[in-house]
Design a protein around this motif. Structure first.
Motif, PDB file in Angstrom:
ATOM      1  N   VAL A 145       0.824  -1.204   0.000  1.00  0.00           N
ATOM      2  CA  VAL A 145       0.000   0.000   0.000  1.00  0.00           C
ATOM      3  C   VAL A 145       0.863   1.261   0.000  1.00  0.00           C
ATOM      4  O   VAL A 145       0.578   2.237  -0.700  1.00  0.00           O
ATOM      5  N   VAL A 191      -4.133   5.180   6.731  1.00  0.00           N
ATOM      6  CA  VAL A 191      -4.639   4.143   5.835  1.00  0.00           C
ATOM      7  C   VAL A 191      -5.239   3.023   6.685  1.00  0.00           C
ATOM      8  O   VAL A 191      -4.571   2.515   7.579  1.00  0.00           O
ATOM      9  N   PRO A 192      -6.489   2.655   6.435  1.00  0.00           N
ATOM     10  CA  PRO A 192      -7.058   1.540   7.192  1.00  0.00           C
ATOM     11  C   PRO A 192      -6.491   0.215   6.695  1.00  0.00           C
ATOM     12  O   PRO A 192      -5.859   0.164   5.642  1.00  0.00           O
ATOM     13  N   GLY A 193      -6.718  -0.808   7.452  1.00  0.00           N
ATOM     14  CA  GLY A 193      -6.283  -2.140   7.062  1.00  0.00           C
ATOM     15  C   GLY A 193      -7.167  -3.150   7.755  1.00  0.00           C
ATOM     16  O   GLY A 193      -8.182  -2.790   8.366  1.00  0.00           O
ATOM     17  N   PRO A 194      -6.811  -4.415   7.662  1.00  0.00           N
ATOM     18  CA  PRO A 194      -7.631  -5.431   8.335  1.00  0.00           C
ATOM     19  C   PRO A 194      -7.665  -5.165   9.840  1.00  0.00           C
ATOM     20  O   PRO A 194      -6.628  -4.855  10.434  1.00  0.00           O
ATOM     21  N   ILE A 195      -8.840  -5.283  10.456  1.00  0.00           N
ATOM     22  CA  ILE A 195      -8.911  -5.054  11.903  1.00  0.00           C
ATOM     23  C   ILE A 195      -8.272  -6.214  12.642  1.00  0.00           C
ATOM     24  O   ILE A 195      -8.052  -6.143  13.849  1.00  0.00           O
ATOM     25  N   HIS A 199      -6.211   2.747  12.818  1.00  0.00           N
ATOM     26  CA  HIS A 199      -7.643   2.729  13.132  1.00  0.00           C
ATOM     27  C   HIS A 199      -7.944   3.623  14.332  1.00  0.00           C
ATOM     28  O   HIS A 199      -8.961   4.318  14.369  1.00  0.00           O
ATOM     29  N   ALA A 232     -10.534   6.609  14.251  1.00  0.00           N
ATOM     30  CA  ALA A 232     -11.696   6.551  15.144  1.00  0.00           C
ATOM     31  C   ALA A 232     -11.718   7.753  16.087  1.00  0.00           C
ATOM     32  O   ALA A 232     -12.784   8.263  16.421  1.00  0.00           O
ATOM     33  N   LEU A 274      -9.428   9.182   7.063  1.00  0.00           N
ATOM     34  CA  LEU A 274      -9.207   7.906   6.392  1.00  0.00           C
ATOM     35  C   LEU A 274      -8.851   8.185   4.934  1.00  0.00           C
ATOM     36  O   LEU A 274      -9.604   8.848   4.222  1.00  0.00           O
ATOM     37  N   ILE A 316      -7.385   6.448   1.186  1.00  0.00           N
ATOM     38  CA  ILE A 316      -7.283   5.154   0.501  1.00  0.00           C
ATOM     39  C   ILE A 316      -6.418   5.215  -0.753  1.00  0.00           C
ATOM     40  O   ILE A 316      -6.024   4.187  -1.269  1.00  0.00           O
ATOM     41  N   TYR A 333     -12.117 -12.551   4.908  1.00  0.00           N
ATOM     42  CA  TYR A 333     -11.854 -11.546   5.948  1.00  0.00           C
ATOM     43  C   TYR A 333     -13.170 -11.022   6.520  1.00  0.00           C
ATOM     44  O   TYR A 333     -13.364 -10.973   7.735  1.00  0.00           O
ATOM     45  N   PRO A 359     -13.353  -1.185   8.892  1.00  0.00           N
ATOM     46  CA  PRO A 359     -12.391  -0.982   7.814  1.00  0.00           C
ATOM     47  C   PRO A 359     -11.808  -2.315   7.374  1.00  0.00           C
ATOM     48  O   PRO A 359     -11.972  -3.336   8.045  1.00  0.00           O
ATOM     49  N   GLY A 360     -11.145  -2.292   6.258  1.00  0.00           N
ATOM     50  CA  GLY A 360     -10.486  -3.486   5.750  1.00  0.00           C
ATOM     51  C   GLY A 360      -9.350  -3.067   4.850  1.00  0.00           C
ATOM     52  O   GLY A 360      -9.025  -1.872   4.777  1.00  0.00           O
ATOM     53  N   PRO A 361      -8.746  -4.015   4.168  1.00  0.00           N
ATOM     54  CA  PRO A 361      -7.654  -3.648   3.262  1.00  0.00           C
ATOM     55  C   PRO A 361      -8.156  -2.678   2.195  1.00  0.00           C
ATOM     56  O   PRO A 361      -9.235  -2.885   1.648  1.00  0.00           O
ATOM     57  N   ILE A 362      -7.382  -1.632   1.914  1.00  0.00           N
ATOM     58  CA  ILE A 362      -7.827  -0.688   0.877  1.00  0.00           C
ATOM     59  C   ILE A 362      -7.684  -1.322  -0.497  1.00  0.00           C
ATOM     60  O   ILE A 362      -8.148  -0.774  -1.485  1.00  0.00           O
ATOM     61  N   LEU A 385     -15.709   4.505  12.612  1.00  0.00           N
ATOM     62  CA  LEU A 385     -14.863   3.332  12.413  1.00  0.00           C
ATOM     63  C   LEU A 385     -14.973   2.459  13.660  1.00  0.00           C
ATOM     64  O   LEU A 385     -14.721   2.912  14.778  1.00  0.00           O
TER      65      LEU A 385
END
Lengths: 379, 379
Positions: free
Chosen positions: A143, A267-271, A280, A284, A290, A292, B139, B268-271, B290
């Motif tokens: 990313v 940049v968000p990602g997997p929680i 996050h 938050a 946020l 992307i 996911y 959120p998740g992977p962009i 979020l």
């Protein structure tokens, strides 16, 4: 580099080494008396009253003048010393640091050692910082590289710290697309730190800029990373955290960005990823927007005024050119000052202060009608 | 189920089938005249003036009285018809729908077909909706399941739509931890839709609740999914979108949540994932908070007042008990009404309206001093 005398440049190199940065009072002294005279006074241990802090800060190194050696080393590595008197000095970007000089480890750099073909001032005009964890995931580095390429394609410089993980991926992403990137180091520009990035730093120096406020030979140290982080934030019109764990160095750079009024993105990602927890949290909490992709980052820059001078909240003095800004900042909230006092406080020649005051009076921002200069009452 | 007569329940079952929901004017009629009398008038095609909309809405089905069959089918499947006259009617949760009845496809359900051991009113007291794409990633389903388990562990009911992907994962997550979950269907509670979820729906009916406003036998249809979405939003104290692409049905449920003043969260998740684009958009636009785990979702519920009656912005009528609320909502913005007119508009007996008006006048919210009742000028 402008046509500065060798004596002048040697004096700047001496001052850049004589105190551990940041050292705001030393910078003020050099602005007032010039580099040569300031260096002479420091060596002689005789400074104008009120400069005890400078005496203390320079005590350990004042007798060691490695200026000539430092300039030679830099020259051999294709590097140069950029001072506030040089055209490429990024004064606009660094202005916010002067305003933040009262905070811990704040204040601008006295000068910057720079390696690379790019013009430092131009490169920091529209620059975006990309930072994050050294222990990045493959998602994070992917990313970071993609974001960096996208930003570089849009003409932005990508600023980072040259470290493993997100930093390296950001530099590489910008280089891959033929874009401009800037690595701000916590050691001398001749030290390849981290060693595994020797070749990357070489490449950045060939196409972009390697920047440090530390003289050649300086080794990386923990406090220098924290000090370096403020430069990454200051040289960036917006800062983006790509991956950050719960406790991360990137959080320190992010805090600097907020302190300096720079818009902050994350940049968000997997929680499920520990490396996205910090991002996050910042989103938050409303600390970071946020983001992307490159357009969403550039929208942040745009919303903040498109240039590298961003402060929040907006006041009538936002957007003033530096010469007027520095003069108005020298005026106290209450009461007035004589021109000579303002000149001392702002570290500028009396003639320059008078010129700035005249313009500021026309703008209705200062009032000189009582014999001393004070802030106009209207704001 | 309360001690309602068989005639009454048959009349409710008839009304629940005679018009495609939502049909706010039919609900108002039943509230005013009772189910038996309303059913009789509809069959006779003779309604009080001003009910042309009800005549139109019931024209196609008025002669088909499948009430007994529907109640028998439901009984065979272990299901029941819950009406506003039953104790477990979730009136509090559905109140926001009545207020939103002017919007397209708004208005509450006339009655609800329910299968399962849980009390519908209790289950919707602290309920969280988890929705998202049917084409979820691994996911997304992992996260939905984890969130649902966490929420169920905290005593919240997990509401969703019974669909493939996120919905199914949410129901399963709640069931796995022995928690309560509610599937709101876009078809009759006897139809296993989607067919691959027949066993899951059976299990939800055994331990939680399967809910539908459509009579047994009704097939799923596109408009019914949109109508169902409003119930998912209304029955939830907060709604969380776990995964959503650029165009997603979850966006429709999210829009309902916002319309109804329900707090909205997004995971959120992977962009790099197309299935997280919708979530990131909602967060970046400030539409959704979020959220990363059950505590952050429950914090949303808590911030909104802990119960299932949430409106934004707050007005003096927020928090009024339903009987007073419905009376005050019947008053026009300008001008006044006689008690009989209010009773008709609110669909309540004159005596009940007078009681409510008396309390509202003490609270300073209404003014009856001019012979008619009007909103007090103070708000």
């Amino acid at each position: 580099m402008s046509a500065m005398s060798d004596d002048d440049r040697r004096a700047w190199a001496y001052l850049a080494a004589v105190a551990e940065p940041p050292c705001a009072p030393l910078i003020a002294l050099a602005a007032r008396y010039g580099a040569v005279e300031t260096a002479r006074m420091i060596k002689a241990r005789k400074l104008p009253a009120g400069n005890a802090a400078v005496l203390t800060a320079t005590q350990a190194r004042c007798e060691t003048d490695s200026a000539s050696t430092d300039l030679e080393t830099a020259h051999r590595r294709g590097a140069r010393l950029v001072t506030p008197e040089d055209d490429e000095w990024p004064g606009w970007a660094l202005l916010a640091l002067d305003q933040a000089s009262t905070s811990v480890r704040g204040g601008g750099p006295l000068a910057l050692w720079v390696r690379g073909p790019a013009n430092l001032g131009d490169a920091s005009a529209v620059a975006v910082g990309l930072v994050g964890s050294r222990a990045a995931t493959s998602y994070g580095t992917h990313v970071a590289g993609r974001l960096a390429s996208g930003l570089a394609d849009q003409g932005a410089s990508v600023v980072s710290g040259g470290a493993y993980g997100i930093d390296g991926a950001a530099h590489r992403g910008a280089l891959a697309t033929g874009g401009r990137t800037m690595a701000v180091l916590a050691c001398g520009i001749d030290r390849d730190y981290p060693s595994g990035h020797a070749r990357l730093l070489e490449e950045i120096g060939d196409h972009g800029l390697v920047v440090s406020e530390y003289p050649p030979g300086t080794t990386a140290a923990k406090h220098r990373f924290l000090t370096r982080n403020r430069l990454v934030a200051a040289l960036s019109a917006a800062l983006v955290v790509v991956e950050a764990g719960r406790r991360s160095g990137a959080a320190n750079t992010a805090a600097w960005a907020r302190n300096l009024g720079r818009p902050l993105g994350a940049v968000p990602g997997p929680i499920t990823s520990a490396m996205s927890v910090g991002c996050h949290q910042m989103i938050a909490d409303g600390q970071a927007a946020l983001v992307i992709d490159a357009p969403s980052v550039l929208a942040l820059v745009e919303a903040s005024g498109h240039d590298n001078f961003v402060r929040s909240p907006a006041t009538p003095i936002d957007g003033l050119p530096p010469d007027q800004f520095e003069v108005i900042e020298a005026l106290p909230a209450h009461g007035g000052l004589r021109v000579e006092e303002i000149a001392f406080s702002a570290g500028k020649p009396v003639a320059a202060v008078l010129t700035a005051l005249a313009v500021l009076e026309v703008k209705g921002l200062v009032d000189g009608s009582s014999g001393v200069w004070r802030l106009a009452e209207s704001w």
